[in-house]
Design a protein around this motif. Structure first.
Motif, PDB file in Angstrom:
ATOM      1  N   VAL A 306     -87.378 -41.736  12.175  1.00 30.13           N
ATOM      2  CA  VAL A 306     -86.056 -42.207  12.618  1.00 30.13           C
ATOM      3  C   VAL A 306     -85.696 -41.597  13.974  1.00 30.13           C
ATOM      4  N   GLN A 307     -85.960 -40.289  14.134  1.00 33.11           N
ATOM      5  CA  GLN A 307     -85.652 -39.647  15.407  1.00 33.11           C
ATOM      6  C   GLN A 307     -86.461 -40.269  16.543  1.00 33.11           C
ATOM      7  N   GLY A 308     -87.748 -40.522  16.289  1.00 31.63           N
ATOM      8  CA  GLY A 308     -88.571 -41.146  17.315  1.00 31.63           C
ATOM      9  C   GLY A 308     -88.066 -42.529  17.683  1.00 31.63           C
ATOM     10  N   ARG A 309     -87.618 -43.289  16.668  1.00 29.76           N
ATOM     11  CA  ARG A 309     -87.096 -44.637  16.930  1.00 29.76           C
ATOM     12  C   ARG A 309     -85.819 -44.576  17.756  1.00 29.76           C
ATOM     13  N   VAL A 310     -84.933 -43.640  17.411  1.00 31.20           N
ATOM     14  CA  VAL A 310     -83.682 -43.498  18.171  1.00 31.20           C
ATOM     15  C   VAL A 310     -83.974 -43.098  19.613  1.00 31.20           C
ATOM     16  N   GLU A 311     -84.901 -42.151  19.788  1.00 32.57           N
ATOM     17  CA  GLU A 311     -85.232 -41.720  21.142  1.00 32.57           C
ATOM     18  C   GLU A 311     -85.827 -42.855  21.966  1.00 32.57           C
ATOM     19  N   ARG A 312     -86.675 -43.666  21.347  1.00 33.94           N
ATOM     20  CA  ARG A 312     -87.242 -44.803  22.079  1.00 33.94           C
ATOM     21  C   ARG A 312     -86.167 -45.810  22.461  1.00 33.94           C
ATOM     22  N   GLU A 313     -85.220 -46.045  21.559  1.00 36.86           N
ATOM     23  CA  GLU A 313     -84.154 -46.995  21.860  1.00 36.86           C
ATOM     24  C   GLU A 313     -83.244 -46.476  22.967  1.00 36.86           C
ATOM     25  N   VAL A 314     -82.962 -45.146  22.937  1.00 36.03           N
ATOM     26  CA  VAL A 314     -82.133 -44.555  24.000  1.00 36.03           C
ATOM     27  C   VAL A 314     -82.841 -44.683  25.340  1.00 36.03           C
ATOM     28  N   ALA A 315     -84.141 -44.380  25.355  1.00 34.42           N
ATOM     29  CA  ALA A 315     -84.888 -44.511  26.607  1.00 34.42           C
ATOM     30  C   ALA A 315     -84.906 -45.960  27.094  1.00 34.42           C
ATOM     31  N   GLY A 316     -85.025 -46.903  26.175  1.00 37.85           N
ATOM     32  CA  GLY A 316     -85.006 -48.305  26.556  1.00 37.85           C
ATOM     33  C   GLY A 316     -83.670 -48.717  27.145  1.00 37.85           C
ATOM     34  N   LEU A 317     -82.565 -48.235  26.553  1.00 39.62           N
ATOM     35  CA  LEU A 317     -81.245 -48.543  27.100  1.00 39.62           C
ATOM     36  C   LEU A 317     -81.064 -47.946  28.495  1.00 39.62           C
ATOM     37  N   ALA A 318     -81.549 -46.702  28.674  1.00 35.00           N
ATOM     38  CA  ALA A 318     -81.440 -46.092  30.003  1.00 35.00           C
ATOM     39  C   ALA A 318     -82.216 -46.896  31.031  1.00 35.00           C
ATOM     40  N   LEU A 320     -82.846 -50.085  30.947  1.00 36.14           N
ATOM     41  CA  LEU A 320     -82.113 -51.322  31.208  1.00 36.14           C
ATOM     42  C   LEU A 320     -80.909 -51.090  32.113  1.00 36.14           C
ATOM     43  N   ARG A 321     -80.221 -49.977  31.857  1.00 38.19           N
ATOM     44  CA  ARG A 321     -79.034 -49.681  32.678  1.00 38.19           C
ATOM     45  C   ARG A 321     -79.408 -49.407  34.124  1.00 38.19           C
ATOM     46  N   SER A 322     -80.601 -48.865  34.352  1.00 37.39           N
ATOM     47  CA  SER A 322     -81.018 -48.549  35.723  1.00 37.39           C
ATOM     48  C   SER A 322     -81.457 -49.774  36.504  1.00 37.39           C
ATOM     49  N   ARG A 323     -81.653 -50.904  35.881  1.00 41.25           N
ATOM     50  CA  ARG A 323     -82.051 -52.110  36.597  1.00 41.25           C
ATOM     51  C   ARG A 323     -80.897 -52.628  37.456  1.00 41.25           C
ATOM     52  N   PRO A 324     -81.194 -53.207  38.668  1.00 44.34           N
ATOM     53  CA  PRO A 324     -80.126 -53.705  39.561  1.00 44.34           C
ATOM     54  C   PRO A 324     -79.226 -54.730  38.903  1.00 44.34           C
ATOM     55  N   VAL A 325     -79.797 -55.546  38.068  1.00 39.01           N
ATOM     56  CA  VAL A 325     -78.990 -56.601  37.466  1.00 39.01           C
ATOM     57  C   VAL A 325     -77.908 -56.045  36.560  1.00 39.01           C
ATOM     58  N   LEU A 326     -78.158 -54.879  35.972  1.00 41.94           N
ATOM     59  CA  LEU A 326     -77.133 -54.256  35.139  1.00 41.94           C
ATOM     60  C   LEU A 326     -76.264 -53.307  35.944  1.00 41.94           C
ATOM     61  N   ALA A 327     -76.864 -52.675  37.000  1.00 42.80           N
ATOM     62  CA  ALA A 327     -76.038 -51.818  37.853  1.00 42.80           C
ATOM     63  C   ALA A 327     -74.991 -52.645  38.602  1.00 42.80           C
ATOM     64  N   ARG A 328     -75.342 -53.870  39.038  1.00 46.45           N
ATOM     65  CA  ARG A 328     -74.398 -54.768  39.736  1.00 46.45           C
ATOM     66  C   ARG A 328     -74.532 -56.153  39.113  1.00 46.45           C
ATOM     67  N   PRO A 329     -73.839 -56.412  37.998  1.00 45.34           N
ATOM     68  CA  PRO A 329     -74.032 -57.664  37.263  1.00 45.34           C
ATOM     69  C   PRO A 329     -73.736 -58.914  38.072  1.00 45.34           C
ATOM     70  N   GLN A 330     -72.803 -58.813  39.125  1.00 44.79           N
ATOM     71  CA  GLN A 330     -72.474 -60.014  39.900  1.00 44.79           C
ATOM     72  C   GLN A 330     -73.638 -60.529  40.718  1.00 44.79           C
ATOM     73  N   THR A 331     -74.702 -59.701  40.829  1.00 44.59           N
ATOM     74  CA  THR A 331     -75.892 -60.162  41.552  1.00 44.59           C
ATOM     75  C   THR A 331     -76.431 -61.442  40.938  1.00 44.59           C
ATOM     76  N   LEU A 332     -76.421 -61.495  39.625  1.00 45.41           N
ATOM     77  CA  LEU A 332     -76.876 -62.712  38.948  1.00 45.41           C
ATOM     78  C   LEU A 332     -76.016 -63.910  39.331  1.00 45.41           C
ATOM     79  N   VAL A 333     -74.678 -63.676  39.407  1.00 47.19           N
ATOM     80  CA  VAL A 333     -73.779 -64.776  39.767  1.00 47.19           C
ATOM     81  C   VAL A 333     -74.002 -65.204  41.221  1.00 47.19           C
ATOM     82  N   ASP A 334     -74.205 -64.194  42.100  1.00 44.31           N
ATOM     83  CA  ASP A 334     -74.415 -64.525  43.513  1.00 44.31           C
ATOM     84  C   ASP A 334     -75.678 -65.357  43.681  1.00 44.31           C
ATOM     85  N   VAL A 335     -76.745 -64.947  43.011  1.00 45.63           N
ATOM     86  CA  VAL A 335     -77.985 -65.703  43.134  1.00 45.63           C
ATOM     87  C   VAL A 335     -77.796 -67.125  42.635  1.00 45.63           C
ATOM     88  N   ARG A 336     -77.140 -67.275  41.494  1.00 41.78           N
ATOM     89  CA  ARG A 336     -76.922 -68.616  40.951  1.00 41.78           C
ATOM     90  C   ARG A 336     -75.996 -69.428  41.847  1.00 41.78           C
TER      91      ARG A 336
END
Length: 420
Positions: A306-318, A320-336
């Motif tokens: 369970v601890q390993g699963r939680v740690e993997r999920e936390v790392a995955g969320l981090a 995702l948060r570091s990606r530009p699309v999540l750091a500046r969500p309007q980028t997706l709107v601007d591109v579209r």
């Protein structure tokens, strides 16, 4: 009307099937018939176990009770001292209780007492070699019937609440099974049936105890236990009746007879074979210490998982948060939005070009239609002459003199009459 005094009495039936309630056989006649029938029987070899020897001083004969090895049935046997003396060479201690013998005897019926016995002229003890040969023959016979097949063996319950135990009276085997089982799992309960585990009564008592425990719904497994002994001592556990009884019960059976080297037929038909009674205790109940250790290990593994699963999920969320699309969500709107604007421009350009081509086509079609239109021809000074019925006049013969005509011009029509 009374029968005449001179009337003959009814005759006795000559056969048992001719007897009736009104004309039965007297006891003496039945005894005489049985005596005559049994007297015709030939000498035969009979096998059994000696359960009683009556040797009266001064008597010329010895009375022995011979019992069937599988049931409680027994018959008295009369031996002469001469026959008994011949046994001294192979049985220095003479016939003893439980000795397995083969006798050559003839049935005798004593009409006055109404009893049947055997008169023997030869007695032979069954040796170990012969016993083993008979057991091997029985083993092949039962094996051919499928009693030893692995497919019919049932698994033992993981944690039986009640264990049935068939053992000798106040035996070491009972202590080994009960004490070792309770050391491994203190909560286990036993239903103990103490029986004879050797001698002429062993098979009957063991089978009865086994069936009694099998009928108890609380008993989840039955252990048949006995300490070591000679081949003769362990014979009851290779008895055909006992083997078939074990095969017929619904409760799983554990065989714990003798030591590792002992191999009665019970070991083959039982669902599980234990090398010793102590080994049977190990097989029927788990070790509480081992189970607790296993549970602790499983809990530790589950926690780490369970601890390993939680740690993997936390790392995955981090991540995702570091990606530009999540750091500046309007980028997706601007591109579209850029893509939509470009698509609108291309659509506007395409529509304008299509409209221009369509306008040019309309102009060409208009010119073509005007060139091919009859009205254009009329505008150049031509006229269309028709009769009143609307038929066109193409030749002079179509409008004889006096025919009323309609002359269609570019701006209207006039009426006329053909004069010539």
């Amino acid at each position: 009307m009374t029968p005449s005094a001179d009337a003959a009495p009814p005759r006795r039936p000559t056969t048992a099937g001719d007897t009736t309630a009104e004309n039965p056989w007297p006891v003496r006649m039945l005894a005489a018939k049985m005596d005559a029938y049994i007297a015709k029987m030939p000498w035969t070899w009979v096998e059994g176990q000696v359960v009683q020897v009556s040797d009266r001083p001064g008597s010329s004969v010895v009375f022995v009770t011979l019992r069937d090895a599988d049931t409680d049935m027994s018959l008295p046997v009369t031996l002469s001292r001469r026959v008994l003396a011949r046994l001294r060479d192979v049985l220095p201690d003479g016939l003893g209780h439980g000795t397995r013998v083969v006798v050559h005897a003839k049935p005798e019926f004593f009409a006055k007492r109404g009893s049947l016995s055997l008169a023997a002229d030869d007695v032979r003890p069954v040796g170990v070699g012969e016993l083993l040969a008979r057991l091997e023959h029985l083993k092949r016979l039962l094996g051919a019937e499928g009693l030893f097949d692995a497919a019919r063996k049932r698994p033992l319950p993981f944690l039986p609440a009640v264990v049935g135990l068939v053992c000798g009276r106040a035996s070491a085997a009972e202590r080994d099974v009960v004490e070792n089982a309770r050391l491994r799992w203190p909560a286990v309960r036993f239903e103990v049936r103490e029986v004879a585990v050797q001698g002429p009564n062993a098979v009957t008592e063991v089978v009865a105890a086994l069936r009694e425990l099998d009928a108890d719904p609380a008993v989840e497994v039955v252990v048949l236990a006995r300490g070591g002994g000679s081949v003769e001592d362990l014979l009851p556990f290779s008895n055909e009746a006992l083997v078939r009884a074990v095969a017929a019960v619904r409760t799983p059976v554990v065989s714990a007879i003798g030591h590792e080297v002992d191999a009665p037929l019970l070991d083959l038909v039982a669902d599980v074979r234990a090398s010793t009674p102590t080994d049977a205790a190990r097989l029927v109940v788990p070790d509480v210490a081992e189970e607790l250790a296993g549970l602790a290990q499983l809990r530790s593994r589950a926690r780490r998982g369970v601890q390993g699963r939680v740690e993997r999920e936390v790392a995955g969320l981090a991540a995702l948060r570091s990606r530009p699309v999540l750091a500046r969500p309007q980028t997706l709107v601007d591109v579209r939005a850029t893509e939509v604007d470009a698509a609108r421009g291309r659509a506007r350009t395409a529509l304008a070009a299509r409209l221009d081509r369509a306008g040019v086509d309309v102009v060409h079609l208009r010119s073509t239609v005007r060139a091919l239109s009859p009205a254009s021809t009329l505008a150049r000074g031509y006229a269309v002459v028709q009769r009143r019925d609307g038929a066109l006049v193409r030749a002079p013969g179509d409008a004889p003199a006096g025919t009323d005509l309609r002359v269609r011009l570019a701006d209207g029509e006039i009426a006329a009459t053909a004069t010539s």
